[in-house]
Design an enzyme around this catalytic site. Structure first.
Site, mmCIF file in Angstrom:
data_model
loop_
_atom_site.group_PDB
_atom_site.id
_atom_site.type_symbol
_atom_site.label_atom_id
_atom_site.label_comp_id
_atom_site.label_asym_id
_atom_site.label_seq_id
_atom_site.Cartn_x
_atom_site.Cartn_y
_atom_site.Cartn_z
ATOM 1 N N ASP A 75 -2.952 -11.090 -1.679
ATOM 2 C CA ASP A 75 -3.420 -10.528 -0.409
ATOM 3 C C ASP A 75 -4.913 -10.180 -0.553
ATOM 4 O OD1 ASP A 75 -1.892 -8.814 2.056
ATOM 5 O OD2 ASP A 75 -3.822 -7.968 1.428
ATOM 6 N N HIS A 129 0.811 -1.234 0.000
ATOM 7 C CA HIS A 129 0.000 0.000 0.000
ATOM 8 C C HIS A 129 0.841 1.279 0.000
ATOM 9 C CE1 HIS A 129 -3.608 -2.321 0.561
ATOM 10 N NE2 HIS A 129 -3.246 -2.774 1.746
ATOM 11 N N HIS A 166 -6.324 -7.522 0.219
ATOM 12 C CA HIS A 166 -6.499 -6.106 -0.117
ATOM 13 C C HIS A 166 -5.891 -5.789 -1.484
ATOM 14 C CE1 HIS A 166 -6.603 -6.319 4.335
ATOM 15 N NE2 HIS A 166 -7.517 -5.359 4.214
HETATM 16 ZN ZN LIG Z 1 -4.045 -7.270 3.203
#
Ligand SMILES: [Zn+2]
Length: 379
Positions: free
Chosen positions: A173, A138, A175
């Site tokens: 993942d 991220h 996300h």
């Molecule tokens: Zn994650």
């Protein structure tokens, strides 16, 4: 090329076992050391299995190949208690990215692990490298987000592309891999593929099918947003229908994988419902490709399930998995942490009505991704 123990490297060092996020943060930096100990106790590290290599700390110059000097300075300053509004606006010191003592040290080492791994692959001294302390997908050029300060995946990819390698980044993942996608959105020498829980129900709220890249990078950002509750069979259908043909068509020189374990059922922060048998199937598949692999950790907030998952992943990556096809012998998901039965999860029953609804939604996601991405790859 078949897997060979001496070709597989596990990246870890004792400095990674100290420091890290405070206990109150869901992101547990001890998971890598726990995975190492488990692998060691099972004979998956050492002479007859993969070898262990200590990470080399990333230098400021290496970090600046992606991150801005102002942002790196702001992280340093935050450690000494200087946290102006401008730093907070860069995501530093937010609830998701708390400041802790020794943080530049910790993250430059964790990121250095992925750069160390990339260096070993480039030098040809390893075919597979796993850095369970990496996977901070991220982080942006000048911002922290979702427990991520320094983006080791972007840094390792840039090292690869500076050596003229074509890279495919496969992120499983729970996300969306937003920081990585943004870094390469206009490039075609890097293909990003992210399978994740839909942004309609999960942070960071991005990663939809229509995010396909820009300029000459159009068609090289691939997003597969899956509904909450997605189970093994639906996930593998998406993987087999989309990811396999895309990797075959793109034919990368290097495969970088983010193996966050928060896609597993029972994860407290996400809502997918996979067993680790999906991870096993995916790793077994990528090991059949003749492509060097850099694997990282990532999310995974049920610590026991994450450590067991990464140990199982490593057993395949290092070529030491025994009877890895055997399903149903593993410890019970969710609460029971008895691993006596093995590293694999038991199969998880899915309610019939939910099964059909999720499969229908998954098939429509597959159709949308095929129509927006496949034409760019003559598929
Ligand atoms: Zn994650």
């Amino acid at each position: 090329m078949s897997s060979n123990a001496s070709n597989s490297v596990f990246i870890h060092g004792p400095e990674l076992d100290v420091g890290g996020y405070p206990e109150s943060c869901p992101f547990n930096t001890r998971r890598a050391g726990m995975t190492r100990r488990k692998a060691m106790s099972m004979g998956l590290l050492g002479e007859d299995a993969g070898r262990e290599v200590s990470p080399v700390r990333a230098t400021r110059a290496q970090l600046e190949t992606f991150h801005s000097p102002e942002y790196l300075d702001a992280i340093k300053a935050a450690e000494t208690g200087i946290l102006p509004l401008s730093s907070f606006e860069m995501g530093i010191g937010t609830p998701d990215c708390p400041v802790f003592a020794g943080m530049s040290n910790y993250f430059s080492l964790a990121c250095g692990g992925s750069l160390t791994a990339a260096g070993l692959l480039l030098a040809g001294s390893a075919r597979v490298a796993f850095n369970p302390s990496g996977g901070f997908h991220h982080a942006g050029r000048s911002n922290a987000a979702g427990f991520c300060f320094l983006n080791d995946i972007v840094l390792a990819t840039l090292l690869m592309t500076s050596a003229r390698k074509r890279v495919c980044i496969l992120d499983i993942d729970a996300h969306h891999s937003d920081g990585v996608q943004a870094a390469f959105y206009d490039r075609r020498d890097v293909m990003t593929i992210s399978l994740h829980e839909s942004g309609t129900t999960l942070f960071p709220g991005t990663g939809f099918e229509n995010e396909t890249g820009t300029g000459e990078g159009t068609g090289f950002s691939v997003n597969v947003p899956l509904p909450a509750g997605t189970y093994d069979e639906a996930y593998l259908l998406a993987f087999n229908d989309l990811v396999r043909p895309l990797i075959a068509a793109y034919s990368p020189d290097v495969l970088i994988m983010q193996l966050g374990m928060d896609s597993l059922a029972g994860d407290p922060l996400a809502h997918l419902r996979l067993t680790n048998n999906v991870y096993a199937d995916i790793i077994e598949y990528v090991m059949t490709l003749k492509t060097p692999i850099l694997a990282t950790g990532g999310g995974g907030y049920h610590v026991e399930n994450t450590v067991r998952g990464w140990t199982m992943v490593w057993s395949i990556l290092c070529g030491s998995a025994k009877d890895s096809r055997e399903v149903g012998m593993g410890g019970v998901m969710l609460e029971n942490t008895d691993w006596a039965g093995g590293l694999r999860d038991r199969t998880l029953p899915v309610d019939e009505r939910e099964r059909n609804a999720i499969m229908m939604e998954t098939k429509s996601v597959i159709a949308r991704v095929r129509s927006s991405i496949f034409p760019y790859h003559c598929l």
